[in-house]
Design an enzyme around this catalytic site. Structure first.
Site, PDB file in Angstrom:
ATOM      1  CE  LYS A  31      -2.113   1.715   3.762  1.00 36.70           C
ATOM      2  NZ  LYS A  31      -1.910   3.187   3.802  1.00 36.70           N
ATOM      3  CG  ASP A  58      -5.432   4.197   1.365  1.00 39.21           C
ATOM      4  OD1 ASP A  58      -6.553   4.588   0.997  1.00 39.21           O
ATOM      5  OD2 ASP A  58      -5.131   4.008   2.566  1.00 39.21           O
ATOM      6  CE  LYS A  60      -8.149   6.485   3.834  1.00 43.08           C
ATOM      7  NZ  LYS A  60      -6.692   6.210   3.674  1.00 43.08           N
ATOM      8  CG  ASP A  63     -12.062  17.236  -6.135  1.00 45.07           C
ATOM      9  OD1 ASP A  63     -12.909  18.037  -6.568  1.00 45.07           O
ATOM     10  OD2 ASP A  63     -10.907  17.561  -5.809  1.00 45.07           O
ATOM     11  CB  THR A 118      -9.897   1.642  11.192  1.00 47.93           C
ATOM     12  OG1 THR A 118      -8.652   2.159  10.718  1.00 47.93           O
ATOM     13  CG2 THR A 118     -10.495   0.719  10.154  1.00 47.93           C
ATOM     14  NE  ARG A 210       1.438   2.139  13.331  1.00 49.29           N
ATOM     15  CZ  ARG A 210       0.564   2.979  13.880  1.00 49.29           C
ATOM     16  NH1 ARG A 210       0.964   3.838  14.781  1.00 49.29           N
ATOM     17  NH2 ARG A 210      -0.708   2.966  13.545  1.00 49.29           N
TER      18      ARG A 210
END
Length: 231
Positions: A31, A58, A60, A63, A118, A210
Site C-alpha cells: 500500500k 490509498d 481516498k 472531489d 478505522t 507497523r
C-alpha cells in the site's frame, strides 16, 4: 485465500524500495498512501511495480466526479491494482471512478470505497454531524450505497466485515486495516481484530504496517501474520 498488503508508511522512495526488497518474496502486495505519495509522487508507484509487486494506491479521492474520473484514469495508467475513494463523495463520483477504471479492461484498478475510518468511534461520528448511528450502522449504509453505485469493494474495519460479507454481493472485495497480530499494540486504531479473525469473517485483503515494518525481522513478522491468516 486472503492476501496480505504491507502498508509502506515511510517517507521516501528509497525507504520504500529498501523495505520491499528486505521483505522479499513473502509479500507481493504493498500500500502506498498519502504520506509517501505526496513526498515522491508517481515514481514510487513505478518503483514498487518494477519490483514485481502489486500496488494499493490509498489516496481516498473525494472531489467532483470529473476530477476523480481523471485521477482514477491516471492511476490506471500507472498500473495500480487497487485505489480508494470516499463513499461520501456521492453516487455520481463513485460511478465516475468505476467508469474510468473500466476503461482498462481486465487490468483495471479495482475501486474501493472508504466508509468510516478505522480511527473513528461513535463520538467521532457525532463530532462530524452523524447522529443516531453507530460506526457499524454507518459503515453498512455507506457500503451498500457505494457497491450499489459501482465500487468493487470496501475499506472497512475488521469488526464490520463479517456482517458486510454476508449482506453484499459475492465478489465484493473487503480490505481491512486495523489488523494487529494477537498481543500487538493497537496504535491509533480503535476498531481492530487479529488476522485470523478478520479472514474468518470474510476479509479478502488485510493491510498491516507497523507490526511488519517496525519489527526486528520484517520477513519473520510477515510470515507469522500469513500463518495466522491461514488458521
Amino acid at each position: 485465500m486472503a492476501e496480505l498488503i504491507v502498508a509502506l508508511d515511510v517517507q521516501t522512495r528509497e525507504e520504500a524500495v529498501a523495505k520491499v526488497k528486505a521483505i522479499g518474496d513473502g509479500v507481493g502486495f504493498y500500500k502506498i498512501g498519502l504520506e509517501l505519495y505526496t513526498a515522491e509522487g508517481p515514481d514510487v508507484v513505478k518503483a514498487v511495480k518494477d519490483l514485481g509487486k502489486k500496488v494499493f494506491l490509498d489516496l481516498k479521492f473525494h472531489d467532483i466526479p470529473r476530477t476523480v474520473e481523471r485521477a482514477v484514469r491516471s492511476g490506471g495508467k500507472l498500473g495500480v491494482d487497487l485505489m480508494t475513494i470516499h463513499s461520501v463523495g456521492g453516487a455520481a463520483m463513485i460511478r465516475a471512478a468505476a467508469d474510468a477504471a473500466a476503461e482498462f479492461g481486465a487490468s483495471k484498478p479495482r475501486i474501493l470505497a472508504v466508509t468510516v475510518l478505522t480511527s473513528m468511534d461513535e463520538q467521532d461520528l457525532r463530532d462530524v454531524g452523524i447522529v443516531g448511528r453507530t460506526p457499524a450502522e454507518q459503515v453498512s449504509a455507506m457500503a451498500q450505497f457505494a457497491v450499489g453505485n459501482g465500487a468493487d469493494g470496501l475499506v472497512c474495519s475488521p469488526r464490520e466485515v463479517g456482517a458486510l460479507s454476508k449482506a453484499l454481493k459475492q465478489g465484493t472485495l473487503f480490505i481491512t486495516p486495523g489488523v494487529r497480530p494477537a498481543g500487538a499494540a493497537v496504535g491509533d486504531q480503535k476498531r481492530v481484530a487479529t488476522p485470523a479473525d478478520a479472514v474468518r469473517d470474510g476479509a479478502t485483503h488485510l493491510v498491516v504496517g507497523r507490526p511488519i515494518l517496525a519489527a526486528e525481522d520484517p520477513v519473520a513478522a510477515a510470515a507469522a501474520i500469513l500463518k495466522e491468516m491461514s488458521l
